[in-house]
Every structure is written in C-alpha cells, then in structure tokens.
Scaffold this motif. Sequence first.
Motif, mmCIF file in Angstrom:
data_model
loop_
_atom_site.group_PDB
_atom_site.id
_atom_site.type_symbol
_atom_site.label_atom_id
_atom_site.label_comp_id
_atom_site.label_asym_id
_atom_site.label_seq_id
_atom_site.Cartn_x
_atom_site.Cartn_y
_atom_site.Cartn_z
ATOM 1 N N ARG A 109 -14.083 7.490 12.682
ATOM 2 C CA ARG A 109 -14.258 7.857 14.086
ATOM 3 C C ARG A 109 -13.743 6.754 15.011
ATOM 4 O O ARG A 109 -13.112 7.012 16.022
ATOM 5 N N LYS A 110 -14.037 5.497 14.647
ATOM 6 C CA LYS A 110 -13.587 4.357 15.440
ATOM 7 C C LYS A 110 -12.841 3.406 14.516
ATOM 8 O O LYS A 110 -13.339 3.063 13.451
ATOM 9 N N THR A 111 -11.648 2.996 14.892
ATOM 10 C CA THR A 111 -10.872 2.070 14.084
ATOM 11 C C THR A 111 -11.458 0.670 14.217
ATOM 12 O O THR A 111 -11.695 0.195 15.326
ATOM 13 N N VAL A 112 -11.706 0.044 13.073
ATOM 14 C CA VAL A 112 -12.234 -1.327 13.063
ATOM 15 C C VAL A 112 -11.326 -2.181 12.185
ATOM 16 O O VAL A 112 -10.610 -1.663 11.324
ATOM 17 N N PRO A 113 -11.355 -3.504 12.377
ATOM 18 C CA PRO A 113 -10.561 -4.379 11.506
ATOM 19 C C PRO A 113 -10.952 -4.154 10.044
ATOM 20 O O PRO A 113 -12.128 -4.002 9.723
ATOM 21 N N THR A 114 -9.950 -4.138 9.172
ATOM 22 C CA THR A 114 -10.176 -3.838 7.762
ATOM 23 C C THR A 114 -9.528 -4.894 6.885
ATOM 24 O O THR A 114 -8.440 -5.387 7.189
ATOM 25 N N ALA A 115 -10.213 -5.209 5.780
ATOM 26 C CA ALA A 115 -9.677 -6.132 4.778
ATOM 27 C C ALA A 115 -9.755 -5.459 3.414
ATOM 28 O O ALA A 115 -10.712 -4.749 3.121
ATOM 29 N N ILE A 116 -8.740 -5.696 2.600
ATOM 30 C CA ILE A 116 -8.721 -5.178 1.234
ATOM 31 C C ILE A 116 -8.667 -6.371 0.288
ATOM 32 O O ILE A 116 -7.977 -7.365 0.571
ATOM 33 N N GLU A 117 -9.421 -6.285 -0.792
ATOM 34 C CA GLU A 117 -9.435 -7.354 -1.788
ATOM 35 C C GLU A 117 -8.023 -7.571 -2.307
ATOM 36 O O GLU A 117 -7.376 -6.634 -2.788
ATOM 37 N N GLU A 118 -7.541 -8.810 -2.220
ATOM 38 C CA GLU A 118 -6.163 -9.099 -2.592
ATOM 39 C C GLU A 118 -5.861 -8.765 -4.056
ATOM 40 O O GLU A 118 -4.753 -8.341 -4.379
ATOM 41 N N ALA A 119 -6.835 -8.902 -4.953
ATOM 42 C CA ALA A 119 -6.602 -8.587 -6.366
ATOM 43 C C ALA A 119 -6.287 -7.105 -6.568
ATOM 44 O O ALA A 119 -5.564 -6.741 -7.495
ATOM 45 N N ALA A 120 -6.803 -6.243 -5.692
ATOM 46 C CA ALA A 120 -6.562 -4.799 -5.808
ATOM 47 C C ALA A 120 -5.096 -4.461 -5.565
ATOM 48 O O ALA A 120 -4.601 -3.435 -6.051
ATOM 49 N N LEU A 121 -4.393 -5.312 -4.835
ATOM 50 C CA LEU A 121 -2.987 -5.045 -4.530
ATOM 51 C C LEU A 121 -2.102 -5.155 -5.763
ATOM 52 O O LEU A 121 -0.963 -4.702 -5.751
ATOM 53 N N ALA A 122 -2.615 -5.747 -6.845
ATOM 54 C CA ALA A 122 -1.847 -5.880 -8.082
ATOM 55 C C ALA A 122 -1.857 -4.581 -8.895
ATOM 56 O O ALA A 122 -1.056 -4.419 -9.816
ATOM 57 N N GLU A 123 -2.759 -3.655 -8.562
ATOM 58 C CA GLU A 123 -2.846 -2.383 -9.286
ATOM 59 C C GLU A 123 -1.698 -1.461 -8.867
ATOM 60 O O GLU A 123 -1.266 -1.492 -7.720
ATOM 61 N N GLY A 124 -1.246 -0.633 -9.803
ATOM 62 C CA GLY A 124 -0.188 0.329 -9.485
ATOM 63 C C GLY A 124 -0.696 1.429 -8.573
ATOM 64 O O GLY A 124 -0.085 1.755 -7.561
ATOM 65 N N LEU A 125 -1.849 2.006 -8.946
ATOM 66 C CA LEU A 125 -2.493 3.046 -8.154
ATOM 67 C C LEU A 125 -3.988 2.754 -8.102
ATOM 68 O O LEU A 125 -4.552 2.228 -9.058
ATOM 69 N N VAL A 126 -4.607 3.109 -6.991
ATOM 70 C CA VAL A 126 -6.050 2.934 -6.839
ATOM 71 C C VAL A 126 -6.643 4.230 -6.303
ATOM 72 O O VAL A 126 -5.930 5.097 -5.792
ATOM 73 N N PHE A 127 -7.946 4.337 -6.427
ATOM 74 C CA PHE A 127 -8.693 5.464 -5.878
ATOM 75 C C PHE A 127 -9.563 4.937 -4.747
ATOM 76 O O PHE A 127 -10.244 3.922 -4.901
ATOM 77 N N ILE A 128 -9.552 5.638 -3.618
ATOM 78 C CA ILE A 128 -10.361 5.268 -2.456
ATOM 79 C C ILE A 128 -11.023 6.540 -1.946
ATOM 80 O O ILE A 128 -10.413 7.618 -1.951
ATOM 81 N N ASN A 129 -12.249 6.430 -1.478
ATOM 82 C CA ASN A 129 -13.001 7.604 -1.038
ATOM 83 C C ASN A 129 -12.203 8.421 -0.024
ATOM 84 O O ASN A 129 -11.571 7.881 0.872
ATOM 85 N N GLY A 130 -12.285 9.736 -0.184
ATOM 86 C CA GLY A 130 -11.520 10.652 0.656
ATOM 87 C C GLY A 130 -12.278 11.235 1.832
ATOM 88 O O GLY A 130 -11.803 12.155 2.475
ATOM 89 N N GLY A 131 -13.475 10.722 2.110
ATOM 90 C CA GLY A 131 -14.180 11.176 3.301
ATOM 91 C C GLY A 131 -15.327 12.132 3.037
ATOM 92 O O GLY A 131 -15.934 12.643 3.965
ATOM 93 N N GLN A 132 -15.617 12.371 1.755
ATOM 94 C CA GLN A 132 -16.816 13.123 1.422
ATOM 95 C C GLN A 132 -17.253 12.747 0.011
ATOM 96 O O GLN A 132 -16.460 12.271 -0.798
ATOM 97 N N ARG A 133 -18.521 12.946 -0.247
ATOM 98 C CA ARG A 133 -19.067 12.612 -1.554
ATOM 99 C C ARG A 133 -18.383 13.458 -2.617
ATOM 100 O O ARG A 133 -18.263 14.667 -2.474
ATOM 101 N N GLY A 134 -17.909 12.793 -3.685
ATOM 102 C CA GLY A 134 -17.252 13.508 -4.766
ATOM 103 C C GLY A 134 -15.764 13.728 -4.558
ATOM 104 O O GLY A 134 -15.152 14.516 -5.271
ATOM 105 N N LEU A 135 -15.167 13.028 -3.594
ATOM 106 C CA LEU A 135 -13.743 13.193 -3.312
ATOM 107 C C LEU A 135 -13.078 11.821 -3.250
ATOM 108 O O LEU A 135 -13.469 10.972 -2.454
ATOM 109 N N GLN A 136 -12.093 11.620 -4.107
ATOM 110 C CA GLN A 136 -11.349 10.363 -4.136
ATOM 111 C C GLN A 136 -9.875 10.641 -3.910
ATOM 112 O O GLN A 136 -9.356 11.685 -4.317
#
Length: 157
Positions: A109-136
Amino acid sequence: MSKTTRATQALAKAGIAFTVHSYDYDPDAERVGLQAAEALGEDPSRVLKTLMAEVDGKPVCCIVPSDREVSMKKLAAAFNGKSASMMKPADAERLTGYHVGGISPFGQRKTVPTAIEEAALAEGLVFINGGQRGLQLRLTPKDAQAALRAIAAPLIA
C-alpha cells in the motif's frame, strides 16, 4: 485462491518475469517461511521471507532467507540508523495492505525503503510471498531487487 494480487500486478507492470506457485498454507506453523519451503519442496535458503521493521522509528522492509534470522544491528546499519525493531503485526498489515503470513514486498500500500540479504542474490531463482497466504512468486533475486529498488546488505545474524 486468486493468483492475481497487487504483488503480481506490480511485477507484471514492471515487466518482471515470474511464475506463481501455490501451496497449502498452515496457519499453525511455527515458522511460515520454513513451512512454505517444505510445502514447495525447496531449500529454505531460496524461499525468502518478507519482514516489516522500523529503523529509528521509520518503516522498512527486509527480505531474508526463511531459515535465517535478521540481525537488528545489521538491519539498522543497512539503513544508516541507530536501532531497529520488528514492526507490530497490526501495524505491518495496515501499512502493507497484506495479512501477516501473506505480506509481499511487491505492491505494498505504501512504498518503504527495502533491503534484501546480499547472500540471496547469489541464488539463481528465489521464492517471495505473492501477497496472500499460500502464494509464492518465483523470480531471479536481481529482478526482485530491481523491482523494489532494494539495497543489498548483510542482514542475517
């Protein structure tokens, strides 16, 4: 379950390639991110959790592997702050427009400053929540970082 959320709409609008993955959300799971990783058959280091926090009283979003804990000291340092604390669940829901267990960093709803763990950037693909429970959402961590204009920083304890 709808596969169209504010998160999927935000990524589509930004031209980011992603795939949608559903799983049976367990509301009684002790750690939601680990439950998601198990349900998807993925390594927990590739299933990232979205956490809402405050640095020096200002809201921030951080994205870390589901099997790790965020270091408040490192989180504060990432945003050039003195102290960090987790946001209260009700405040996180009000700020993001998502329910706890379904908070996505995309389409909040409101954009806030965001940080991502630098180690995660080494992965080829990642899963991140899609905005509802049970959705990635599966995407490259670099695309996630670009879509969120997130800083990469060491965040885990």
